[in-house]
Write an enzyme that holds these catalytic residues in place. Sequence first.
Site, mmCIF file in Angstrom:
data_model
loop_
_atom_site.group_PDB
_atom_site.id
_atom_site.type_symbol
_atom_site.label_atom_id
_atom_site.label_comp_id
_atom_site.label_asym_id
_atom_site.label_seq_id
_atom_site.Cartn_x
_atom_site.Cartn_y
_atom_site.Cartn_z
ATOM 1 N N LYS A 283 0.848 -1.189 0.000
ATOM 2 C CA LYS A 283 0.000 0.000 0.000
ATOM 3 C C LYS A 283 0.885 1.242 0.000
ATOM 4 O O LYS A 283 1.820 1.352 0.791
ATOM 5 C CB LYS A 283 -0.897 -0.022 1.237
ATOM 6 C CG LYS A 283 -2.098 0.879 1.181
ATOM 7 C CD LYS A 283 -3.012 0.589 2.381
ATOM 8 C CE LYS A 283 -4.280 1.398 2.324
ATOM 9 N NZ LYS A 283 -5.179 1.087 3.470
ATOM 10 N N GLU A 368 -19.540 -6.537 9.497
ATOM 11 C CA GLU A 368 -20.466 -5.819 10.370
ATOM 12 C C GLU A 368 -21.558 -6.721 10.934
ATOM 13 O O GLU A 368 -21.984 -6.559 12.081
ATOM 14 C CB GLU A 368 -21.104 -4.651 9.605
ATOM 15 C CG GLU A 368 -20.152 -3.515 9.293
ATOM 16 C CD GLU A 368 -19.311 -3.748 8.046
ATOM 17 O OE1 GLU A 368 -18.432 -2.915 7.759
ATOM 18 O OE2 GLU A 368 -19.545 -4.768 7.350
ATOM 19 N N ARG A 396 -25.634 -2.977 6.615
ATOM 20 C CA ARG A 396 -25.343 -4.387 6.383
ATOM 21 C C ARG A 396 -25.705 -5.252 7.588
ATOM 22 O O ARG A 396 -25.845 -6.461 7.465
ATOM 23 C CB ARG A 396 -23.855 -4.559 6.070
ATOM 24 C CG ARG A 396 -23.303 -3.518 5.126
ATOM 25 C CD ARG A 396 -21.908 -3.850 4.678
ATOM 26 N NE ARG A 396 -21.945 -4.447 3.363
ATOM 27 C CZ ARG A 396 -20.898 -5.009 2.764
ATOM 28 N NH1 ARG A 396 -19.750 -5.050 3.385
ATOM 29 N NH2 ARG A 396 -20.993 -5.514 1.573
#
Length: 647
Positions: A283, A368, A396
């Site tokens: 990253k 979640e 969600r």
Amino acid sequence: MGFLDKLNSPQDLKALSPQQAEELADEIRQFLIEKVSATGGHLGPNLGVVELTLALHRVFNSPEEPIVFDTSHQSYVHKIVTGRADKFDTLRQKDGISGYTARNESEHDWTESSHASAALSVADGLSKAKLLSGRGDDNVVAVVGDGALTGGMCWEALNNIAEGKGRNVVIVVNDNGRSYSPTIGGFAENLSRLRTEPVYDEIMDHGKKTLKSMGWVGNRTFDALHAFKEGVKSSVIPTEMFPELGMKYIGPVKGHDIRSLERAFRYAKEYEGPVLVHAVTEKGHGYSPAVNEPNDQMHSTGVIDPATGSPVSASKPGWTSIFTEEVLAAARKRDDIVAITAAMAGPTGLAPFAEEFPDRFFDVGIAEQHAMTSASGLALGGMHPVVALYSTFLNRAFDQLLMDVALLGLPVTIVLDRAGVTGSDGASHNGVWDMAITSIIPGMRIAVPRDGERLRELFAESLDITDGPSIVRFPKGSLPQPLEAVATLSDGVDVLAYADTQVLDAGVAQDAGAEQGPESEAPDVLLVALGAFTGNALEVARQLGDEGVNVTVVDPRWVAPVPQSLVALADDHDMVVVYEDGVMRGGVGSLIAEALSAAEVDTPVRRLAFPHSFPLHASRNELLAEVGLDVDGATESILGWLEREES
């Protein structure tokens, strides 16, 4: 001119030699640093997939062979390759290009939602459609991060993709060891082990050396490697994670080596059936301020100095920092306070909690649903869980909140960051649905603080609730100036301004330090202002006062259930206007209208709320103005309603 100046489509990319493609990768990396520094956006993730994206477009034929990016915040290079480089000055701005894939921008973009762990399910469906329409030989490519693979939807999709022997799904795992923060859990540990065993590259390098010794050189070497399928097949190995599914695995592949990536993708393209390519990337690759950033490697930035990576303007104290202080203070006093996050300890303000109370902190990954039901179990075990999420991601976990928490009457505090209109991240990141979807849950309590002091008060009150769940929601951004009430009613409703006609009962007027005055014939409006809109509401009241309209402004603090004092106040006014940072349909205005109807109070209710639509990306202020939720728009709407009532 560089190669980037001549790049208008994937076909232009395919015409480049491997060396030229590597030079283009360097140009794109510098382009991203320059452009995203000026606009803000997801810099680190895109710097990490430059070579990977170029290799994908050089091997596969987009859009005939769809490339679906999970969450798609890492699609900037894809946008450049597909002819949108000249639009990057407008990135994430009103009428500009989106920070995610967007179907209205290009035929190469297949999805729009920025929620994680969905790309494999989309690829599963696309591959089925290909098969049913007679194009089963086409590949469908899904690019998914290792962080997203902690989400349950990915594994539900894998279960279906793996049995699709007649379907060509290529799953590219972009493994940088992170989502927002380092990837956690057993899956992450397995990927980490694989990362240290570069079987694929070693075998391919050995094959290349062998072929060179036979006189095969240059591009002929790479072509020959694919011709010798038996040799290549030895690198396609089942791993501990995929043997029962029957998935073929290629990797780990060096994610910043275009040649290695192309070798892997060419094999995956020719392979009949589902295959997983494991690419190891970094990253922020190539930009030291991102690589060395300790928290999230510039996952998402505001405007920065491209030379140093430092923010151009100093950040102001935000809502999240207040929550961090309060959850730490509560945990120091109470041993039953535990905290849960879904791969977002830093963004939700729980990183300091994790450091101070590691045994009472749980990062469940991008999951979640699991977070909410795990909170249920913790509450059943005598804990008081605090679940911190972005508002948009609570969508969600609705079923789990409804059936696993609320049905059991469990004390779980849900803290929703970035509630309401968020702006530049676009439709799927706006947090405008939470009050509408959670207020239908029996026993749910919803708090909407207007400033930092009210956040402290309401969060503390939520922790004292023992018979059901509660929500404390606040917006993105810096804190507003504190707004003190002129009076507080017995059920906690704060009066911020009151009408000159003194329609409030004498006790409230006395608490407010006001003298009783003569009644006016002007219409009285009860303006119910929620959270971040209270400052706007006071300015609206001032503008209405200039037009001869008397306005009482109240902040309910707790909006669900509806405080009974609001019903009484409504009965004393000519109109109720609910001003909320959420959707109109099913929002707090609807709750109040239902409460008035049940009490047989016939005062008309009007709502200033977000319309029934998906907004495009723009700044928060631009979006509010566009839908009439800024001060001028709200004032104009109320004056129009009053005029029609009088006629």
